[in-house]
Write a protein that holds these residues in place. Structure first.
Motif, PDB file in Angstrom:
ATOM      1  N   SER A 228     -22.074 110.940 108.374  1.00  0.00           N
ATOM      2  CA  SER A 228     -20.804 111.645 108.201  1.00  0.00           C
ATOM      3  C   SER A 228     -19.757 110.727 107.590  1.00  0.00           C
ATOM      4  O   SER A 228     -19.783 109.507 107.811  1.00  0.00           O
ATOM      5  CB  SER A 228     -20.300 112.149 109.558  1.00  0.00           C
ATOM      6  N   GLN A 229     -18.830 111.345 106.862  1.00  0.00           N
ATOM      7  CA  GLN A 229     -17.674 110.585 106.383  1.00  0.00           C
ATOM      8  C   GLN A 229     -16.875 110.039 107.561  1.00  0.00           C
ATOM      9  O   GLN A 229     -16.130 109.074 107.431  1.00  0.00           O
ATOM     10  CB  GLN A 229     -16.791 111.461 105.504  1.00  0.00           C
ATOM     11  N   MET A 250     -17.544 106.283 116.246  1.00  0.00           N
ATOM     12  CA  MET A 250     -18.334 105.093 116.538  1.00  0.00           C
ATOM     13  C   MET A 250     -19.819 105.355 116.293  1.00  0.00           C
ATOM     14  O   MET A 250     -20.527 104.503 115.741  1.00  0.00           O
ATOM     15  CB  MET A 250     -18.105 104.656 117.984  1.00  0.00           C
ATOM     16  N   SER A 251     -20.298 106.529 116.677  1.00  0.00           N
ATOM     17  CA  SER A 251     -21.720 106.834 116.508  1.00  0.00           C
ATOM     18  C   SER A 251     -22.098 106.924 115.040  1.00  0.00           C
ATOM     19  O   SER A 251     -23.186 106.485 114.636  1.00  0.00           O
ATOM     20  CB  SER A 251     -22.077 108.143 117.227  1.00  0.00           C
ATOM     21  N   LYS A 252     -21.221 107.475 114.218  1.00  0.00           N
ATOM     22  CA  LYS A 252     -21.529 107.609 112.795  1.00  0.00           C
ATOM     23  C   LYS A 252     -21.427 106.271 112.063  1.00  0.00           C
ATOM     24  O   LYS A 252     -22.194 105.991 111.142  1.00  0.00           O
ATOM     25  CB  LYS A 252     -20.605 108.645 112.153  1.00  0.00           C
ATOM     26  N   ALA A 253     -20.474 105.435 112.488  1.00  0.00           N
ATOM     27  CA  ALA A 253     -20.391 104.096 111.901  1.00  0.00           C
ATOM     28  C   ALA A 253     -21.642 103.294 112.253  1.00  0.00           C
ATOM     29  O   ALA A 253     -22.193 102.563 111.420  1.00  0.00           O
ATOM     30  CB  ALA A 253     -19.135 103.376 112.395  1.00  0.00           C
ATOM     31  N   ALA A 254     -22.103 103.438 113.493  1.00  0.00           N
ATOM     32  CA  ALA A 254     -23.329 102.752 113.910  1.00  0.00           C
ATOM     33  C   ALA A 254     -24.538 103.284 113.154  1.00  0.00           C
ATOM     34  O   ALA A 254     -25.437 102.526 112.779  1.00  0.00           O
ATOM     35  CB  ALA A 254     -23.524 102.919 115.419  1.00  0.00           C
ATOM     36  N   ASN A 325     -21.310 111.144  99.430  1.00  0.00           N
ATOM     37  CA  ASN A 325     -20.747 112.419  99.835  1.00  0.00           C
ATOM     38  C   ASN A 325     -21.491 113.527  99.086  1.00  0.00           C
ATOM     39  O   ASN A 325     -21.395 113.633  97.857  1.00  0.00           O
ATOM     40  CB  ASN A 325     -19.255 112.476  99.492  1.00  0.00           C
ATOM     41  N   CYS A 326     -22.238 114.343  99.812  1.00  0.00           N
ATOM     42  CA  CYS A 326     -23.041 115.386  99.154  1.00  0.00           C
ATOM     43  C   CYS A 326     -22.183 116.500  98.567  1.00  0.00           C
ATOM     44  O   CYS A 326     -22.681 117.314  97.784  1.00  0.00           O
ATOM     45  CB  CYS A 326     -24.040 115.974 100.142  1.00  0.00           C
TER      46      CYS A 326
END
Length: 334
Positions: A228-229, A250-254, A325-326
């Protein structure tokens, strides 16, 4: 490298380049000029191409951070890639006949991806905790149930069920989780934050490791990380000016970090890894944002699936490790 008609250029490595008459030299890394902190300035718009020393253009285009401004700009410029991908842009041809595994296949983006992939002639393997009537109705090549991406022990079950049917060409790590209540400093839910990190970051790592180590993804294979962005740290100033939603971001950065590290390690095996933001899709997971769907350009899952499938088709070892980014095919900064 030469920067063409661009006063500020954020490269893939995060280095800001200052324009000179002939070359681009590193500028101060912080802080950005006041004008660059505005999400509508050129620092957050599509960047001009950069010409490398050999004279070839390299793709250094970044999408805009402000979702509403991005959508408005796409409409103003009649951006077909973003507004109507089927109008002369969409090309799923490279996935026809390919064996594609999709996690989180029973609903939302995962179900939409399975539907689109089957429609274009891919051989679809849907992986999920429990199938749904909608997934069963698709009659995909294989459904592997009972797979919880939080449970390492489940990985062997998945491998054992897939091995008899053959190796995979593409793995789509789509399974995710979004805790709905907004998190602020006085309403943090640490258990939910750990759950999001486990599902969204460790989950794809478990899936990918199990499949690669079992020899089910070989040289030439692709691993698409549906992230995700929201995992872009650089964009929190624009998209989260007041902070909040700690676990999700935090989860998406990880997840992005896991994908980037995978891209470096698996490149030696000839396997491409790309982080894909699927765009703003109208799904059960984003329903809490329904009031801004139309303002920020949210699309039906079928359109979002085409955007993702198109980008999977564009993945290559030469471009491994990118964050795309799709919606518009442009880069997102880390």
């Amino acid at each position: 490298m030469l920067a063409l008609r661009s006063e500020i250029l954020l490269t893939r490595s995060g280095i800001i380049l200052a324009r000179t008459s002939r070359t681009a030299i590193p500028a101060r890394l912080a802080p950005l000029p006041p004008r660059a902190r505005n999400s509508s300035c050129r620092a957050f718009r599509t960047m001009r191409p950069v010409v490398a020393a050999a004279g070839k253009e390299s793709e250094e285009a970044y999408t805009m951070a402000d979702q509403a401004a991005r959508f408005a700009e796409q409409k103003r410029t009649n951006n077909k890639r973003a507004l109507d991908i089927e109008d002369g842009v969409y090309d799923p041809s490279s996935l026809k006949g390919k064996r594609v595994l999709v996690t989180g296949a029973n609903r939302g983006v995962g179900l939409a991806l399975c539907t689109e992939l089957k429609d274009i002639g891919a051989v679809v393997i849907g992986v999920c905790r429990k199938s749904s009537p909608e997934l069963a109705a698709l009659q995909v090549a294989q459904i592997v149930e009972g797979i919880d991406v939080m449970n390492t022990a489940c990985m062997q079950k998945m491998v054992d069920e897939i091995i008899p049917t053959g190796a995979l060409d593409v793995v789509v790590n789509n399974a995710g989780y979004f805790y709905e209540p907004e998190e602020k400093i006085d309403s943090l839910n640490f258990e939910e934050e750990l759950k999001m990190i486990d599902i969204c970051a460790l989950g794809p790592l478990r899936i990918t490791a199990a499949l690669v180590n079992a020899g089910l993804v070989a040289s030439g294979g692709k691993v698409a990380m549906i992230t995700s962005q929201g995992g872009s740290i650089a964009w929190r100033d624009v998209q989260n000016p007041d902070g909040g939603d700690y676990g999700h971001h935090m989860s998406k950065a990880a997840s992005n970090m896991a994908g980037k590290l995978l891209s470096k390690e698996l490149k030696k095996k000839g396997i491409t890894v790309t982080m894909l933001h699927p765009g703003f899709n109208k799904t059960e997971m984003t329903a809490k944002y329904a009031e801004i769907w139309e303002v920020e350009g949210a699309v039906d899952g079928s359109v979002g699936a085409k955007r993702v499938v198109h980008e999977i088709g564009q993945m290559s070892l030469e471009k491994t490790g990118l964050f795309i980014n799709c919606e518009d095919g442009l880069l997102i900064p880390w």
